[in-house]
Scaffold this motif. Sequence first.
Motif, PDB file in Angstrom:
ATOM      1  N   GLY A 127       0.790  -1.224   0.000  1.00 21.20           N
ATOM      2  CA  GLY A 127       0.000   0.000   0.000  1.00 21.20           C
ATOM      3  C   GLY A 127       0.820   1.270   0.000  1.00 21.20           C
ATOM      4  N   LYS A 128       2.108   1.190  -0.372  1.00 18.19           N
ATOM      5  CA  LYS A 128       2.992   2.354  -0.362  1.00 18.19           C
ATOM      6  C   LYS A 128       3.662   2.555  -1.722  1.00 18.19           C
ATOM      7  CE  LYS A 128       2.377   3.464   3.975  1.00 18.19           C
ATOM      8  NZ  LYS A 128       1.713   4.743   4.334  1.00 18.19           N
ATOM      9  N   GLY A 129       2.922   2.267  -2.779  1.00 17.24           N
ATOM     10  CA  GLY A 129       3.491   2.373  -4.112  1.00 17.24           C
ATOM     11  C   GLY A 129       3.657   3.808  -4.571  1.00 17.24           C
ATOM     12  N   MET A 130       4.438   3.981  -5.629  1.00 22.72           N
ATOM     13  CA  MET A 130       4.575   5.258  -6.320  1.00 22.72           C
ATOM     14  C   MET A 130       4.349   4.992  -7.795  1.00 22.72           C
ATOM     15  SD  MET A 130       5.264   8.531  -5.997  1.00 22.72           S
ATOM     16  CE  MET A 130       4.335   9.146  -7.422  1.00 22.72           C
ATOM     17  N   SER A 140      -9.743  12.038 -21.390  1.00 25.14           N
ATOM     18  CA  SER A 140     -10.203  13.326 -20.864  1.00 25.14           C
ATOM     19  C   SER A 140      -9.626  13.592 -19.475  1.00 25.14           C
ATOM     20  CB  SER A 140     -11.734  13.345 -20.780  1.00 25.14           C
ATOM     21  OG  SER A 140     -12.174  12.454 -19.760  1.00 25.14           O
ATOM     22  N   GLU A 141      -9.724  14.840 -19.014  1.00 23.17           N
ATOM     23  CA  GLU A 141      -9.260  15.197 -17.674  1.00 23.17           C
ATOM     24  C   GLU A 141     -10.035  14.420 -16.612  1.00 23.17           C
ATOM     25  OE1 GLU A 141      -9.062  19.319 -16.731  1.00 23.17           O
ATOM     26  OE2 GLU A 141      -7.937  19.842 -18.541  1.00 23.17           O
ATOM     27  N   GLY A 142     -11.333  14.244 -16.837  1.00 21.65           N
ATOM     28  CA  GLY A 142     -12.149  13.491 -15.886  1.00 21.65           C
ATOM     29  C   GLY A 142     -11.710  12.042 -15.793  1.00 21.65           C
ATOM     30  N   GLU A 143     -11.360  11.453 -16.919  1.00 20.47           N
ATOM     31  CA  GLU A 143     -10.899  10.066 -16.927  1.00 20.47           C
ATOM     32  C   GLU A 143      -9.534   9.944 -16.249  1.00 20.47           C
ATOM     33  OE1 GLU A 143     -13.140   8.500 -21.000  1.00 20.47           O
ATOM     34  OE2 GLU A 143     -11.290   9.665 -21.138  1.00 20.47           O
ATOM     35  N   LEU A 144      -8.658  10.920 -16.467  1.00 26.43           N
ATOM     36  CA  LEU A 144      -7.365  10.908 -15.795  1.00 26.43           C
ATOM     37  C   LEU A 144      -7.528  11.029 -14.284  1.00 26.43           C
ATOM     38  CD1 LEU A 144      -4.838  13.020 -17.910  1.00 26.43           C
ATOM     39  CD2 LEU A 144      -4.634  10.629 -17.230  1.00 26.43           C
ATOM     40  N   LYS A 145      -8.472  11.857 -13.863  1.00 29.51           N
ATOM     41  CA  LYS A 145      -8.746  12.004 -12.431  1.00 29.51           C
ATOM     42  C   LYS A 145      -9.203  10.679 -11.835  1.00 29.51           C
ATOM     43  CE  LYS A 145     -11.486  14.727  -9.149  1.00 29.51           C
ATOM     44  NZ  LYS A 145     -12.532  15.769  -9.001  1.00 29.51           N
ATOM     45  N   GLU A 146     -10.029   9.949 -12.575  1.00 27.81           N
ATOM     46  CA  GLU A 146     -10.512   8.645 -12.127  1.00 27.81           C
ATOM     47  C   GLU A 146      -9.355   7.653 -12.001  1.00 27.81           C
ATOM     48  OE1 GLU A 146     -13.969   5.416 -13.483  1.00 27.81           O
ATOM     49  OE2 GLU A 146     -13.600   7.216 -14.677  1.00 27.81           O
ATOM     50  N   VAL A 147      -8.431   7.673 -12.965  1.00 25.94           N
ATOM     51  CA  VAL A 147      -7.279   6.776 -12.933  1.00 25.94           C
ATOM     52  C   VAL A 147      -6.357   7.125 -11.768  1.00 25.94           C
ATOM     53  CG1 VAL A 147      -5.210   6.059 -14.187  1.00 25.94           C
ATOM     54  CG2 VAL A 147      -7.388   6.250 -15.385  1.00 25.94           C
ATOM     55  N   LEU A 148      -6.166   8.420 -11.527  1.00 26.95           N
ATOM     56  CA  LEU A 148      -5.362   8.850 -10.371  1.00 26.95           C
ATOM     57  C   LEU A 148      -5.948   8.304  -9.077  1.00 26.95           C
ATOM     58  CD1 LEU A 148      -4.419  12.569 -11.078  1.00 26.95           C
ATOM     59  CD2 LEU A 148      -2.831  10.775 -10.412  1.00 26.95           C
ATOM     60  N   GLU A 149      -7.258   8.364  -8.963  1.00 24.56           N
ATOM     61  CA  GLU A 149      -7.924   7.864  -7.758  1.00 24.56           C
ATOM     62  C   GLU A 149      -7.668   6.371  -7.570  1.00 24.56           C
ATOM     63  OE1 GLU A 149     -12.404   7.719  -5.729  1.00 24.56           O
ATOM     64  OE2 GLU A 149     -12.110   8.642  -7.699  1.00 24.56           O
ATOM     65  N   PHE A 151      -5.020   4.608  -8.654  1.00 26.26           N
ATOM     66  CA  PHE A 151      -3.637   4.324  -8.286  1.00 26.26           C
ATOM     67  C   PHE A 151      -3.257   4.936  -6.938  1.00 26.26           C
ATOM     68  CE2 PHE A 151      -3.618   2.959 -12.602  1.00 26.26           C
ATOM     69  CZ  PHE A 151      -2.664   1.947 -12.637  1.00 26.26           C
ATOM     70  N   GLU A 152      -3.950   5.967  -6.503  1.00 22.33           N
ATOM     71  CA  GLU A 152      -3.699   6.521  -5.178  1.00 22.33           C
ATOM     72  C   GLU A 152      -4.288   5.648  -4.073  1.00 22.33           C
ATOM     73  OE1 GLU A 152      -5.268  10.448  -5.598  1.00 22.33           O
ATOM     74  OE2 GLU A 152      -3.330  11.296  -6.262  1.00 22.33           O
ATOM     75  N   SER A 153      -5.073   4.650  -4.451  1.00 20.47           N
ATOM     76  CA  SER A 153      -5.644   3.754  -3.440  1.00 20.47           C
ATOM     77  C   SER A 153      -4.597   2.807  -2.863  1.00 20.47           C
ATOM     78  CB  SER A 153      -6.810   2.944  -4.038  1.00 20.47           C
ATOM     79  OG  SER A 153      -6.350   1.966  -4.946  1.00 20.47           O
ATOM     80  N   PHE A 154      -3.434   2.698  -3.510  1.00 18.67           N
ATOM     81  CA  PHE A 154      -2.375   1.846  -2.959  1.00 18.67           C
ATOM     82  C   PHE A 154      -1.029   2.583  -2.957  1.00 18.67           C
ATOM     83  CE2 PHE A 154      -3.435   0.657  -7.318  1.00 18.67           C
ATOM     84  CZ  PHE A 154      -2.248   0.859  -7.992  1.00 18.67           C
ATOM     85  N   GLY A 155      -1.089   3.900  -2.737  1.00 18.44           N
ATOM     86  CA  GLY A 155       0.137   4.681  -2.627  1.00 18.44           C
ATOM     87  C   GLY A 155      -0.024   6.082  -3.164  1.00 18.44           C
ATOM     88  N   GLU A 156       1.043   6.596  -3.753  1.00 18.84           N
ATOM     89  CA  GLU A 156       1.054   7.923  -4.351  1.00 18.84           C
ATOM     90  C   GLU A 156       1.030   7.783  -5.868  1.00 18.84           C
ATOM     91  OE1 GLU A 156       1.066  10.778  -2.627  1.00 18.84           O
ATOM     92  OE2 GLU A 156       1.312   9.881  -0.641  1.00 18.84           O
TER      93      GLU A 156
END
Length: 266
Positions: A127-130, A140-149, A151-156
Amino acid sequence: MEETLGFIGGGNMAQAMMAGIIDSKIFSPENIIVGDLNKDSLKVLEKNYGVNTTTDNNEVVRKAQIVILAVKPHICDIVIDQIKDNVKKDTLIISIAAGKKISQLEERFERDVKLIRVMPNTPALVGKGMSAISSNERVSEGELKEVLEIFESFGEAELIEEKLMDVVTGISGSSPAYVYMFIEALADGGVLEGMPRDKAYKMAAATVLGSAQMVLKTGKHPGELKDMVCSPGGTTIEAVSILENKGLRSAMIEAVRGCVKKSKEL
């Protein structure tokens, strides 16, 4: 999210991602489907995570709105050839295959596809990935935001220009190996001075973890944090002087440069 998330490949990295995603309740297990040819691996996934599984990668593509290609680089082209005719127009394709450029993936799909390239690292397993994230212009920006969310679920996670992905390999993707070597060497020093090895590993690893958190949470320059530990004429500045004389800093820089060069050659 009400969408279905698909994984093609159910190995360690995919499982690390699943654990974080499920724990964070971004997707529920019933909204995750995993494709893998290894039936024993699928049984483990069903038991440990409660996700849906299949040996048919095209089933994953048909059911999922977001598909993560969690396969090794040499398998990636084979998988794309299997699924490319069934990828829907609005499907998000996320590749974590090291060294595979977005342009190469686009060429393999032979059509317009929403493509995202991610370089995660193995601390995701705890849970400490980068993760570094790049995309093509169809995302789209909205889709990128979703993807960020996700990958942030198991780190940064950070959005970067794709041209920096080889640098990411040098300072994030491959660097856990350098850190493990540092922890091992630090502990060896303790063992040499009489400390039991299990205690030396624990103290070295915990200190590295705490020091990293200091950098991230204080926002201070690493050099400033180093100076806070170094008293005039004290033990720490003596050790720092030896590390400088032995070339720790230059060795690390050269290691990163060598890693980046190799990544570009792949």
